[in-house]
Design a protein around this motif. Structure first.
Motif, mmCIF file in Angstrom:
data_model
loop_
_atom_site.group_PDB
_atom_site.id
_atom_site.type_symbol
_atom_site.label_atom_id
_atom_site.label_comp_id
_atom_site.label_asym_id
_atom_site.label_seq_id
_atom_site.Cartn_x
_atom_site.Cartn_y
_atom_site.Cartn_z
ATOM 1 N N LEU A 102 0.787 -1.251 0.112
ATOM 2 C CA LEU A 102 -0.084 -0.012 0.109
ATOM 3 C C LEU A 102 0.981 1.069 0.033
ATOM 4 O O LEU A 102 0.426 2.246 -0.658
ATOM 5 C CB LEU A 102 -0.996 0.102 1.080
ATOM 6 C CG LEU A 102 -2.016 -1.155 1.352
ATOM 7 C CD1 LEU A 102 -2.956 -1.154 2.484
ATOM 8 C CD2 LEU A 102 -3.113 -0.792 0.271
ATOM 9 N N PRO A 107 -1.820 6.495 -6.905
ATOM 10 C CA PRO A 107 -3.149 6.617 -7.402
ATOM 11 C C PRO A 107 -3.476 5.745 -8.840
ATOM 12 O O PRO A 107 -2.796 5.791 -9.936
ATOM 13 C CB PRO A 107 -3.269 8.073 -7.715
ATOM 14 C CG PRO A 107 -2.433 8.866 -6.709
ATOM 15 C CD PRO A 107 -1.334 7.594 -6.753
ATOM 16 N N LEU A 124 -4.388 2.401 4.549
ATOM 17 C CA LEU A 124 -4.610 2.892 3.175
ATOM 18 C C LEU A 124 -4.823 4.296 3.165
ATOM 19 O O LEU A 124 -5.615 4.808 3.554
ATOM 20 C CB LEU A 124 -5.719 2.080 2.517
ATOM 21 C CG LEU A 124 -5.735 2.210 0.803
ATOM 22 C CD1 LEU A 124 -7.059 1.173 0.217
ATOM 23 C CD2 LEU A 124 -5.655 3.524 0.211
ATOM 24 N N THR A 126 -3.286 6.101 0.289
ATOM 25 C CA THR A 126 -3.282 6.853 -1.038
ATOM 26 C C THR A 126 -4.515 6.788 -1.766
ATOM 27 O O THR A 126 -5.431 5.692 -1.916
ATOM 28 C CB THR A 126 -2.111 6.132 -1.786
ATOM 29 O OG1 THR A 126 -1.048 6.095 -1.120
ATOM 30 C CG2 THR A 126 -2.109 6.794 -3.324
ATOM 31 N N PRO A 127 -4.900 7.822 -2.288
ATOM 32 C CA PRO A 127 -6.221 7.854 -3.014
ATOM 33 C C PRO A 127 -6.329 6.927 -4.367
ATOM 34 O O PRO A 127 -5.223 6.723 -5.028
ATOM 35 C CB PRO A 127 -6.489 9.523 -3.398
ATOM 36 C CG PRO A 127 -5.381 9.773 -3.345
ATOM 37 C CD PRO A 127 -4.409 9.212 -2.318
ATOM 38 N N ARG A 128 -7.416 6.719 -4.475
ATOM 39 C CA ARG A 128 -7.731 5.714 -5.931
ATOM 40 C C ARG A 128 -7.086 4.454 -5.891
ATOM 41 O O ARG A 128 -6.292 4.019 -6.894
ATOM 42 C CB ARG A 128 -7.390 6.641 -7.309
ATOM 43 C CG ARG A 128 -8.525 7.765 -7.301
ATOM 44 C CD ARG A 128 -8.451 8.654 -8.678
ATOM 45 N NE ARG A 128 -7.389 9.124 -8.899
ATOM 46 C CZ ARG A 128 -6.519 8.817 -9.845
ATOM 47 N NH1 ARG A 128 -6.504 7.752 -10.591
ATOM 48 N NH2 ARG A 128 -5.556 9.546 -10.080
ATOM 49 N N VAL A 129 -6.790 3.792 -4.800
ATOM 50 C CA VAL A 129 -6.157 2.408 -4.728
ATOM 51 C C VAL A 129 -7.132 1.495 -4.660
ATOM 52 O O VAL A 129 -8.083 1.602 -3.410
ATOM 53 C CB VAL A 129 -4.917 2.614 -3.756
ATOM 54 C CG1 VAL A 129 -4.388 1.516 -3.758
ATOM 55 C CG2 VAL A 129 -3.743 3.386 -4.377
ATOM 56 N N VAL A 130 -6.893 0.473 -4.876
ATOM 57 C CA VAL A 130 -7.758 -0.892 -4.498
ATOM 58 C C VAL A 130 -6.949 -1.830 -3.817
ATOM 59 O O VAL A 130 -5.975 -2.344 -4.486
ATOM 60 C CB VAL A 130 -8.698 -1.430 -5.840
ATOM 61 C CG1 VAL A 130 -9.353 -2.637 -5.401
ATOM 62 C CG2 VAL A 130 -9.615 -0.454 -6.331
ATOM 63 N N VAL A 153 -8.927 2.871 6.374
ATOM 64 C CA VAL A 153 -8.859 3.724 5.205
ATOM 65 C C VAL A 153 -9.059 5.354 5.592
ATOM 66 O O VAL A 153 -9.736 5.598 5.882
ATOM 67 C CB VAL A 153 -10.166 3.073 4.207
ATOM 68 C CG1 VAL A 153 -10.197 4.187 3.007
ATOM 69 C CG2 VAL A 153 -10.085 1.797 3.758
ATOM 70 N N THR A 158 -11.129 4.836 -2.583
ATOM 71 C CA THR A 158 -10.512 3.542 -2.559
ATOM 72 C C THR A 158 -11.508 2.534 -2.461
ATOM 73 O O THR A 158 -12.830 2.774 -2.162
ATOM 74 C CB THR A 158 -9.599 3.686 -1.306
ATOM 75 O OG1 THR A 158 -10.639 4.358 -0.200
ATOM 76 C CG2 THR A 158 -8.397 4.736 -1.654
ATOM 77 N N TYR A 186 -15.728 5.545 -1.363
ATOM 78 C CA TYR A 186 -15.273 4.374 -0.753
ATOM 79 C C TYR A 186 -16.185 3.307 -1.104
ATOM 80 O O TYR A 186 -17.146 3.374 -1.378
ATOM 81 C CB TYR A 186 -14.929 4.396 0.905
ATOM 82 C CG TYR A 186 -16.130 4.384 1.417
ATOM 83 C CD1 TYR A 186 -16.809 3.324 2.021
ATOM 84 C CD2 TYR A 186 -16.700 5.693 1.970
ATOM 85 C CE1 TYR A 186 -17.848 3.425 2.695
ATOM 86 C CE2 TYR A 186 -18.002 5.750 2.586
ATOM 87 C CZ TYR A 186 -18.565 4.527 2.970
ATOM 88 O OH TYR A 186 -19.852 4.580 3.745
#
Length: 348
Positions: A102, A107, A124, A126-130, A153, A158, A186
């Protein structure tokens, strides 16, 4: 007839002090005189001095960087592929730690976790991470009844999906923003969350969320809890909540907020919504099958199972133990993440 020159007995005779010169000492062989075979002494060139000073400065800077760990391997070095393009960071393939993966993600990246029991509490940021498990039943983040939260989160847009969160003292998954800056965007989907102390999935000061297709059981307070968001613009849909004190709880959630298509049993209370403002129309709650458990004053003898005969089969698993087989997230686990979470649909 001339006068004799005046003399001053207290002044030394000889040449005047103004014109007196000091005779240099004779040079000794090898003292730098070329005539005696010694090397000639020449003043150092300014360029040589500057080069030496620059080299010493560079060396001092390198020593400082090494001492601070700046030259040690960075988390982002484990990220495969070129920069500027989405990547799939695998655990344990690229790194044995979910947290390290992570931290390395940027992103647009997917952190794909392989089967195993992971004894850590990843955050978590960092934005826009799955964050996705390759198999819902065998990718397990285990708190061992010692760590407070499974996954936390703190970044927007995310997703956490397709894995199991168990054995934490506070909650399995927590999505959290702040009063001044709520977290927007989210998704929690295809999760198995059980036996985590107070809450299974909890979202606080967070909006534009989707909690879906998850099995949440065995919690001392709420299986799913959404709180302090106005407007929430969130949906809780198609989940199973069992053996919690409250199946789904909404606290100070501003319109729009939808709870639909959820099922469950053995919750003390199925769905509860409280602490709304006077002018808020309230959440949309429809199509759920979440009955409250019978109250102590009710006659529950008719609901009790018949006594087991002698030599009966072993008793079933504890009520909070989820079924062994759970629906998997459809599609390729290593496939690209779904689009970023926007404002979810509020009606069926």
């Amino acid at each position: 007839m001339g006068l004799p020159p005046r003399t001053f007995p207290f002044l030394p005779s000889g040449p005047s002090r103004r014109t007196r010169r000091t005779t240099p000492a004779p040079a000794t062989p090898g003292d730098g005189d070329p005539a005696d075979g010694g090397p000639a002494r020449r003043p150092a060139a300014p360029a040589v001095i500057l080069t030496a000073v620059a080299a010493l400065t560079t060396l001092a800077a390198l020593i400082t960087l090494v001492g601070c760990g700046a030259l040690s391997p960075r988390e982002r070095d484990i990220r495969p592929g070129p920069t500027g393009r989405p990547a799939v960071i695998t655990v344990p393939g690229d790194t044995p730690s979910i947290q390290a993966a992570l931290d390395a993600a940027v992103p647009g990246d997917l952190v794909l976790v392989g089967p195993g029991v992971y004894r850590e509490s990843p955050v978590l940021r960092t934005p826009r991470v799955v964050l996705r498990g390759s198999d819902r039943g065998t990718v397990i983040i285990d708190g061992e009844h010692r760590r407070a939260t499974g996954v936390t989160v703190l970044a927007e847009e995310t997703a956490v999906e397709n894995l199991t969160l168990r054995g934490h003292t506070t909650s399995g998954l927590t999505v959290v923003g702040t009063t001044g800056r709520p977290l927007l965007g989210y998704r929690a989907s295809y999760l198995t969350v059980h036996d985590n102390g107070r809450h299974g999935i909890r979202a606080v000061h967070a909006g534009r969320g989707v909690i879906e297709h998850s099995h949440v059981s065995g919690h001392g307070h709420a299986g799913i809890r959404v709180e302090h968001c106005d407007p929430c613009e969130s949906v809780v849909r198609d989940n199973v909540t069992e053996a919690n004190t409250i199946g789904i709880e909404l606290v100070a959630t501003g319109h729009p907020m939808t709870v639909r298509g959820n099922t469950g049993e053995r919750n003390t209370a199925g769905v509860r919504a409280r602490a709304r403002t006077a002018d808020d129309p309230g959440p949309i709650i429809l199509g759920n099958i979440l009955p409250d458990a019978p109250r102590p004053s009710e006659d529950v003898r008719a609901l009790a199972p018949a006594p087991a005969p002698p030599f009966a089969a072993p008793a079933a698993a504890p009520p909070h133990e989820p079924p062994a087989e759970q629906p998997q997230r459809p599609g390729d686990p290593a496939g690209p993440p779904r689009p970023a979470v926007g404002i979810p649909e509020q009606h069926p």
